[in-house]
Design a protein around this motif. Structure first.
Motif, PDB file in Angstrom:
ATOM      1  N   HIS A 305       0.863  -1.171   0.000  1.00  0.00           N
ATOM      2  CA  HIS A 305       0.000   0.000   0.000  1.00  0.00           C
ATOM      3  C   HIS A 305       0.905   1.227   0.000  1.00  0.00           C
ATOM      4  CE1 HIS A 305      -3.114  -2.670   2.270  1.00  0.00           C
ATOM      5  NE2 HIS A 305      -3.139  -2.880   0.976  1.00  0.00           N
ATOM      6  N   SER A 328      -4.596  -7.078   1.767  1.00  0.00           N
ATOM      7  CA  SER A 328      -5.975  -6.670   1.551  1.00  0.00           C
ATOM      8  C   SER A 328      -6.020  -5.458   0.627  1.00  0.00           C
ATOM      9  CB  SER A 328      -6.616  -6.300   2.900  1.00  0.00           C
ATOM     10  OG  SER A 328      -7.784  -5.531   2.746  1.00  0.00           O
ATOM     11  N   VAL A 330      -7.647  -1.681   0.025  1.00  0.00           N
ATOM     12  CA  VAL A 330      -7.801  -0.600   1.001  1.00  0.00           C
ATOM     13  C   VAL A 330      -9.065   0.196   0.710  1.00  0.00           C
ATOM     14  CG1 VAL A 330      -5.352  -0.331   1.537  1.00  0.00           C
ATOM     15  CG2 VAL A 330      -6.318   0.885  -0.418  1.00  0.00           C
ATOM     16  N   THR A 340      -8.721  -2.033   6.061  1.00  0.00           N
ATOM     17  CA  THR A 340      -8.308  -3.266   5.407  1.00  0.00           C
ATOM     18  C   THR A 340      -9.132  -4.395   6.019  1.00  0.00           C
ATOM     19  OG1 THR A 340      -6.524  -3.775   6.982  1.00  0.00           O
ATOM     20  CG2 THR A 340      -5.947  -2.423   5.044  1.00  0.00           C
TER      21      THR A 340
END
Length: 359
Positions: A305, A328, A330, A340
């Motif tokens: 991320h 995950s 976002v 997340t």
């Protein structure tokens, strides 16, 4: 550069993955956010602030008008008293008690032109194609992407504005699209509405509109573009899009003018694999954008991320989570935090940046 994240809240929420990988999150102009989660034959509504404060019971529950219809993007009124559902052949408003408040009939999203129906309103025709709807932030209007049959055997997709009190059509715009699906994005100014239409391998169309009095003014920003409408923020004049295939992020003025652009980077200088942005991205706050390259990383431990400057889209750094890599998608909330979801533990996590000088 690495930017450390701090865990603010955590709650077990079965089905919560749709908040970060789907359209179950509905934001409002006042900065609040809600989860609209399907649970069996019901739509459960959770206020995120209350959820993280310990309130596990949904704030509202609406029965699904067509339990076998699993598509469409739905919306709930600001006061939570009614929901509007995007069905295969109708848009329907329902109260919490299950009563139908009104219904706006339209053509069938099924891909076979002129195919017959049995007369059973619960019949689901072949195909995954669907529209979407969105209640305005003042609760007075319903914007809906529907399909019409202007003549026998004809097909026309439309963007309609309905009176939220009775479903009466107030305005319409014809669309030159052949949708696989769509979603709306309400601008925090309370005036403009965005519509992103995905057409599978044929690309993405992006429209904006506003209703001034009885007039509906719409414009598209599709010239030379193939972009997904990602996010807007009350403290920022533009909107964010991501290329259909993740080649870049772009920041636009409301007329579509490109203000800034950013291609993805790899966190590993030795990584020769192509990196691309995921469609899940948006404003952490008025000055910060978060985006992910989760899908372009083959191994979960390589998921990344990134935080970017919201005015220039210059990459500030990659997010480092104290719990280790987070694979995950976002969902930024616009208030300085983002979500997340951990599929294994069915846990929804809310993060923020650590204060300077902390680790």
């Amino acid at each position: 550069m690495s930017i450390t994240a701090q865990l603010r809240d955590s709650v077990r929420l079965p089905g919560g993955g749709a908040l970060v990988n789907g359209f179950a999150f509905e934001s409002r102009g006042d900065g609040s956010g809600r989860a609209l989660l399907r649970n069996g034959h019901e739509l459960e509504v959770h206020d995120l602030r209350e959820l993280f404060a310990g309130e596990r019971a949904p704030t509202a529950v609406f029965p699904l008008p067509w339990p076998r219809w699993e598509h469409g993007v739905h919306s709930v009124s600001p006061d939570g008293t009614f929901a509007v559902f995007s069905g295969q052949r109708a848009v329907r408003a329902m109260g919490k008690g299950g009563e139908t408040l009104w219904e706006y009939r339209h053509g069938c999203w099924g891909p076979e032109l002129g195919h017959p129906h049995t007369g059973d309103e619960q019949e689901v025709c072949r195909g995954l194609e669907h529209g979407s709807c969105r209640i305005s932030d003042d609760g007075r209007l319903v914007w809906a992407h529907v399909v019409a049959e202007p003549e026998p055997g004809g097909w026309e997709e439309r963007w309609v504005v309905l009176d939220a009190r009775n479903g009466r059509e107030l305005a319409r715009l014809p669309l030159e699209s052949a949708a696989a699906g769509s979603h709306h994005l309400s601008h925090p100014d309370g005036v403009h509405m965005g519509l992103s239409i995905g057409m599978g391998q044929d690309g993405v169309l992006l429209h904006w509109a506003r209703r001034d009095g009885g007039e509906l003014t719409g414009w598209d920003v599709n010239e030379g573009l193939d972009r997904i409408l990602a996010d807007v923020h009350a403290g920022h004049p533009g909107f964010l899009t991501v290329d259909h295939y993740g080649a870049d992020l772009q920041l636009h003025a409301l007329d579509g003018t490109v203000i800034a652009e950013q291609e993805p980077e790899s966190a590993d200088d030795e990584d020769e694999d192509e990196t691309y942005w995921d469609y899940a991205c948006g404003f952490v706050d008025a000055d910060t954008v978060i985006a992910s390259t989760v899908d372009s990383d083959e191994e979960p431990e390589d998921a990344r991320h990134w935080l970017l400057d919201a005015h220039t889209l210059r990459i500030r750094g990659v997010v480092a989570y104290p719990t280790g890599p987070v694979d995950s998608y976002v969902r930024p909330l616009g208030d300085g935090t983002w979500l997340t979801y951990d599929d294994k533990s069915e846990t929804l996590n809310r993060w923020t940046r650590s204060a300077p000088g902390t680790s």
